[in-house]
Scaffold this motif. Structure first.
Motif, short mmCIF file in Angstrom:
data_model
loop_
_atom_site.label_atom_id
_atom_site.label_comp_id
_atom_site.label_asym_id
_atom_site.label_seq_id
_atom_site.Cartn_x
_atom_site.Cartn_y
_atom_site.Cartn_z
N GLY A 113 0.81 -1.21 0.00
CA GLY A 113 0.00 0.00 0.00
C GLY A 113 0.84 1.26 0.00
N VAL A 114 0.14 2.37 0.21
CA VAL A 114 0.75 3.69 0.17
C VAL A 114 0.98 4.18 1.60
N LEU A 115 2.14 4.80 1.81
CA LEU A 115 2.46 5.33 3.14
C LEU A 115 1.68 6.59 3.44
N GLU A 116 1.21 6.68 4.67
CA GLU A 116 0.53 7.87 5.17
C GLU A 116 1.33 8.43 6.34
N ASN A 117 0.79 9.45 6.98
CA ASN A 117 1.47 10.04 8.13
C ASN A 117 1.54 9.04 9.27
N PRO A 118 2.67 8.98 9.99
CA PRO A 118 2.76 8.09 11.15
C PRO A 118 1.77 8.50 12.23
N THR A 119 1.42 7.55 13.08
CA THR A 119 0.52 7.82 14.19
C THR A 119 1.15 7.28 15.47
N SER A 120 0.75 7.87 16.59
CA SER A 120 1.26 7.42 17.89
C SER A 120 0.17 6.68 18.63
N ARG A 121 0.53 5.54 19.20
CA ARG A 121 -0.36 4.73 20.02
C ARG A 121 0.45 4.20 21.18
N THR A 122 -0.20 3.51 22.07
CA THR A 122 0.53 2.98 23.22
C THR A 122 0.60 1.45 23.15
N ILE A 123 1.74 0.94 23.62
CA ILE A 123 1.92 -0.49 23.84
C ILE A 123 2.10 -0.61 25.34
N GLY A 124 1.07 -1.07 26.02
CA GLY A 124 1.08 -1.01 27.48
C GLY A 124 1.01 0.44 27.89
N GLU A 125 2.04 0.93 28.57
CA GLU A 125 2.11 2.34 28.94
C GLU A 125 3.14 3.09 28.10
N SER A 127 4.53 4.88 24.81
CA SER A 127 4.05 5.56 23.60
C SER A 127 4.94 5.15 22.42
N TYR A 128 4.30 4.70 21.34
CA TYR A 128 5.03 4.16 20.19
C TYR A 128 4.52 4.81 18.92
N ARG A 129 5.45 5.19 18.01
CA ARG A 129 5.08 5.76 16.70
C ARG A 129 5.05 4.67 15.65
N TYR A 130 3.95 4.59 14.94
CA TYR A 130 3.75 3.58 13.90
C TYR A 130 3.77 4.23 12.53
N PRO A 131 4.53 3.67 11.58
CA PRO A 131 4.31 4.07 10.19
C PRO A 131 2.97 3.46 9.74
N VAL A 132 2.20 4.21 8.99
CA VAL A 132 0.87 3.76 8.58
C VAL A 132 0.87 3.46 7.08
N VAL A 133 0.36 2.29 6.73
CA VAL A 133 0.23 1.87 5.33
C VAL A 133 -1.25 1.73 5.01
N ARG A 134 -1.73 2.47 4.03
CA ARG A 134 -3.10 2.30 3.54
C ARG A 134 -3.04 1.19 2.50
N ALA A 135 -3.47 -0.02 2.89
CA ALA A 135 -3.27 -1.22 2.08
C ALA A 135 -4.20 -1.25 0.87
N SER A 136 -3.59 -1.48 -0.28
CA SER A 136 -4.37 -1.70 -1.50
C SER A 136 -4.50 -3.19 -1.77
N SER A 137 -3.58 -3.97 -1.20
CA SER A 137 -3.62 -5.43 -1.34
C SER A 137 -2.97 -6.03 -0.10
N HIS A 138 -3.46 -7.20 0.28
CA HIS A 138 -2.87 -7.90 1.42
C HIS A 138 -3.06 -9.40 1.21
N TYR A 139 -2.26 -10.18 1.94
CA TYR A 139 -2.38 -11.63 1.86
C TYR A 139 -2.06 -12.22 3.22
N LEU A 140 -3.00 -13.01 3.74
CA LEU A 140 -2.83 -13.74 4.99
C LEU A 140 -2.27 -15.10 4.63
N TRP A 141 -1.04 -15.36 5.06
CA TRP A 141 -0.36 -16.61 4.69
C TRP A 141 -0.93 -17.77 5.47
N PRO A 142 -1.06 -18.94 4.84
CA PRO A 142 -1.55 -20.11 5.57
C PRO A 142 -0.56 -20.50 6.67
N THR A 143 -1.11 -21.06 7.72
CA THR A 143 -0.24 -21.48 8.82
C THR A 143 0.61 -22.65 8.37
#
Length: 170
Positions: A113-125, A127-143
Motif C-alpha cells: 500500500g501507500v504510506l501515510e502520516n505516522p501515528t502514535s499509540r501505546t503499547i502497554g504504557e 508511547s510508540y510511533r507507527y508508520p501507517v500503510v493504507r493497504a491496496s492489497s494484502h495476503y494472509l499466509w496459511p499457517t
C-alpha cells in the motif's frame, strides 16, 4: 522432443497459478524500512511499500480494519521470514471488515500500500510511533504445520531369536 514441447508450456502455466496477489508477490522498486519512514515521514508519504510480519492485534472500525504488525524481513515471494528479530511495528489500514478470529495473533501477513502520516499509540504504557500503510492489497499466509522429528533407536540385537541359544544344561 514432443514431450519437451508440451512440458514447457505446462510448467509456465503452473508457475502463474498462485493465489497470492501479484502485488504481494512482486516487490516494489524501492525497499523502504519502517525506521527510515519514521525518520523522515514527509519524504516518504505517498510511496508504495510491501511490508509483512506477524499480526499483533486487529481493530475493526466503521469502514476499515487496523492491523498492528510486528514487521519482519520478507522472502522474494513476499512471505515474512520466521525470525525473532524485528525492524519495528507497523499499522496497516485495510478497507472493510476482517474477522479477528481469522486474522489472529501470530499469523503471517503481507500488505502492499501507500504510506501515510505516522501515528502514535501505546503499547502497554509506552508511547510508540507507527508508520501507517493504507493497504491496496494484502495476503494472509496459511499457517505452516509444525515439524515434529521422531528419533528411533535401532537395536541390532533385538529381537534376538531364542532358537539360536544353546539348550540349557542340566
Amino acid at each position: 522432443m514432443r514431450g519437451v514441447t508440451l512440458l514447457v508450456p505446462l510448467l509456465a502455466l503452473s508457475a502463474c497459478a498462485s493465489d497470492v496477489p501479484r502485488a504481494v508477490r512482486e516487490a516494489p522498486v524501492e525497499s523502504i524500512l519502517p525506521t527510515t519512514v519514521l525518520d523522515a515521514p514527509a519524504t516518504w508519504r505517498g510511496h508504495t511499500v510491501r511490508w509483512g510480519g506477524e499480526i499483533v492485534g486487529v481493530e475493526n472500525h466503521k469502514q476499515e480494519t487496523w492491523i498492528e504488525i510486528v514487521e519482519k524481513p520478507l522472502y522474494s515471494n513476499g512471505r515474512p521470514v520466521r525470525t525473532d528479530t524485528s525492524r519495528g511495528r507497523i499499522l496497516a489500514v485495510v478497507p472493510g471488515f476482517l474477522d479477528p478470529a481469522v486474522y489472529a495473533k501470530q499469523r503471517s501477513i503481507t500488505v502492499v500500500g501507500v504510506l501515510e502520516n505516522p501515528t502514535s499509540r501505546t503499547i502497554g504504557e509506552y508511547s510508540y510511533r507507527y508508520p501507517v500503510v493504507r493497504a491496496s492489497s494484502h495476503y494472509l499466509w496459511p499457517t505452516e504445520p509444525e515439524t515434529v522429528y521422531h528419533y528411533y533407536y535401532y537395536d541390532p540385537w533385538w529381537p534376538y531369536p531364542r532358537r539360536h541359544y544353546p539348550p540349557p544344561r542340566k
